[in-house]
Motif scaffolding. Structure first.
Motif, short mmCIF file in Angstrom:
data_model
loop_
_atom_site.label_atom_id
_atom_site.label_comp_id
_atom_site.label_asym_id
_atom_site.label_seq_id
_atom_site.Cartn_x
_atom_site.Cartn_y
_atom_site.Cartn_z
N LEU A 58 30.99 8.25 -6.27
CA LEU A 58 31.43 9.36 -5.42
C LEU A 58 32.11 8.85 -4.15
CD1 LEU A 58 28.38 11.75 -5.81
CD2 LEU A 58 30.74 12.25 -6.47
N ALA A 59 31.58 7.81 -3.54
CA ALA A 59 32.18 7.25 -2.34
C ALA A 59 33.55 6.65 -2.65
CB ALA A 59 31.26 6.20 -1.72
N ALA A 60 33.67 6.00 -3.80
CA ALA A 60 34.97 5.45 -4.19
C ALA A 60 35.98 6.55 -4.42
CB ALA A 60 34.81 4.60 -5.46
N HIS A 61 35.53 7.67 -4.99
CA HIS A 61 36.44 8.80 -5.20
C HIS A 61 36.90 9.38 -3.86
CE1 HIS A 61 38.25 12.38 -6.82
NE2 HIS A 61 37.42 13.13 -6.11
N VAL A 62 35.98 9.49 -2.90
CA VAL A 62 36.36 9.99 -1.58
C VAL A 62 37.36 9.03 -0.94
CG1 VAL A 62 35.52 10.44 0.77
CG2 VAL A 62 34.28 11.34 -1.20
N GLY A 63 37.11 7.73 -1.04
CA GLY A 63 38.03 6.74 -0.48
C GLY A 63 39.41 6.79 -1.12
N ALA A 64 39.44 6.93 -2.45
CA ALA A 64 40.72 7.01 -3.15
C ALA A 64 41.47 8.28 -2.77
CB ALA A 64 40.49 6.96 -4.66
N THR A 65 40.74 9.37 -2.62
CA THR A 65 41.37 10.63 -2.21
C THR A 65 41.93 10.52 -0.80
OG1 THR A 65 39.82 11.83 -3.64
CG2 THR A 65 41.01 13.13 -2.00
N ARG A 66 41.19 9.86 0.08
CA ARG A 66 41.67 9.64 1.45
C ARG A 66 42.97 8.84 1.44
NH1 ARG A 66 38.65 11.16 5.46
NH2 ARG A 66 36.45 11.53 5.18
N ARG A 67 43.00 7.77 0.66
CA ARG A 67 44.22 6.94 0.59
C ARG A 67 45.40 7.74 0.05
NH1 ARG A 67 40.78 3.10 -0.91
NH2 ARG A 67 41.07 3.49 -3.11
N ARG A 68 45.15 8.46 -1.04
CA ARG A 68 46.23 9.21 -1.69
C ARG A 68 46.79 10.29 -0.79
NH1 ARG A 68 45.18 13.27 -4.71
NH2 ARG A 68 43.14 12.55 -5.35
N LEU A 69 45.92 10.95 -0.01
CA LEU A 69 46.35 12.04 0.85
C LEU A 69 46.65 11.59 2.28
CD1 LEU A 69 43.81 14.77 -0.33
CD2 LEU A 69 46.19 14.48 -1.05
N SER A 70 46.47 10.31 2.56
CA SER A 70 46.68 9.74 3.90
C SER A 70 45.85 10.47 4.96
CB SER A 70 48.17 9.78 4.28
OG SER A 70 48.92 9.02 3.37
N ILE A 71 44.56 10.64 4.66
CA ILE A 71 43.63 11.27 5.61
C ILE A 71 42.59 10.22 5.95
CG2 ILE A 71 41.94 13.10 5.98
CD1 ILE A 71 43.42 14.73 3.84
N SER A 72 42.62 9.72 7.19
CA SER A 72 41.69 8.64 7.54
C SER A 72 40.36 9.17 8.08
CB SER A 72 42.33 7.69 8.54
OG SER A 72 42.66 8.39 9.73
N ILE A 73 40.40 10.28 8.80
CA ILE A 73 39.17 10.82 9.40
C ILE A 73 39.11 12.32 9.12
CG2 ILE A 73 37.93 11.25 11.56
CD1 ILE A 73 39.18 8.72 12.67
N ASP A 75 38.56 15.95 7.10
CA ASP A 75 39.07 16.46 5.83
C ASP A 75 40.54 16.87 5.89
OD1 ASP A 75 39.07 18.95 7.13
OD2 ASP A 75 37.12 19.49 6.29
N GLY A 76 41.14 16.84 7.07
CA GLY A 76 42.55 17.20 7.20
C GLY A 76 42.86 18.61 6.76
N ALA A 77 41.87 19.46 6.67
CA ALA A 77 42.02 20.84 6.19
C ALA A 77 42.66 20.89 4.81
CB ALA A 77 42.82 21.68 7.19
N ASN A 78 42.46 19.83 4.05
CA ASN A 78 43.00 19.74 2.70
C ASN A 78 41.91 20.12 1.71
OD1 ASN A 78 43.62 18.53 0.07
ND2 ASN A 78 45.41 17.66 1.11
N PRO A 79 42.12 21.13 0.87
CA PRO A 79 41.08 21.57 -0.07
C PRO A 79 40.62 20.47 -1.03
CG PRO A 79 42.89 23.15 -0.01
CD PRO A 79 43.31 21.98 0.81
N GLU A 80 41.52 19.60 -1.43
CA GLU A 80 41.14 18.52 -2.34
C GLU A 80 40.20 17.53 -1.65
OE1 GLU A 80 43.20 15.18 -5.26
OE2 GLU A 80 44.47 16.58 -4.13
N MET A 81 40.50 17.24 -0.39
CA MET A 81 39.65 16.32 0.38
C MET A 81 38.29 16.96 0.65
SD MET A 81 39.88 13.30 1.66
CE MET A 81 38.21 12.72 1.61
N ILE A 82 38.31 18.23 0.97
CA ILE A 82 37.05 18.94 1.21
C ILE A 82 36.18 18.92 -0.05
CG2 ILE A 82 36.05 21.23 1.68
CD1 ILE A 82 38.52 21.74 3.48
N ARG A 83 36.80 19.13 -1.19
CA ARG A 83 36.06 19.12 -2.46
C ARG A 83 35.44 17.76 -2.74
NH1 ARG A 83 36.83 22.16 -7.52
NH2 ARG A 83 36.09 20.87 -9.23
#
Length: 172
Positions: A58-73, A75-83
């Motif tokens: 799960l942590a790796a998935h969150v990290g990969a999602t952060r990289r892909r969406l360029s969100i470092s801190i 959730d960036g108000a992004n529904p995918e990051m929030i999920r």
């Protein structure tokens, strides 16, 4: 009667093991240790380790999602990051208490089979729940089944420990 001894090199006298267990005794010794508290602790360890692996995924998935969406801190108000974050946070909210309940049951001497059933239900429930949050088009039954299994483990573990505690008071 003093223990038998033999001579070894250098003139040291070492005791022989007079009562070494025979082969059938060693097999019985292993069987009896299935009920030894260490087997309960090892059963707990299996599911604590598997839970750790699910959390790493799960942590790796969150990290990969952060990289892909360029969100470092945040959730960036992004529904995918929030999920993705909610999937990991839900795990972190519920699994520690479930593992504490399993460990307490193991230390209280709960049957190994019951610990395996509760541990397996916990891990399967958390994997199903995690799959729902990792896949973008995941079916809703995964989340419901995962949450239900986890809550069942929490309910059974808590009820069992309360029952053991009350029984220990009444049985005195």
């Amino acid at each position: 009667m003093p223990p038998r001894s033999n001579l070894r090199s250098g003139g040291l006298r070492l005791p022989l093991v007079a009562n070494a267990p025979s082969y059938p005794q060693r097999i019985w010794f292993r069987y009896v240790h299935l009920m030894d508290p260490s087997s309960q602790i090892m059963a707990f360890g299996i599911y604590a380790g598997l839970s750790g692996l699910v959390l790493i995924a799960l942590a790796a998935h969150v990290g990969a999602t952060r990289r892909r969406l360029s969100i470092s801190i945040g959730d960036g108000a992004n529904p995918e990051m929030i999920r993705a974050m909610r999937g990991q946070l839900n795990f972190v909210e519920l699994v520690p208490l479930a593992l504490i309940l399993l460990l307490t049951l193991a230390l209280a001497g709960a049957p190994v089979v019951m610990l395996h059933l509760l541990g397996l239900a916990l891990v399967v429930g958390r994997v199903l729940h995690a799959l729902h949050f990792i896949q973008s088009d995941a079916p809703g039954w995964q989340r419901a089944a995962g949450a239900s299994l986890t809550l069942l483990v929490l309910l059974l573990g808590a009820a069992w420990l309360v029952g053991l505690g009350l029984w220990s008071i009444v049985a005195r």
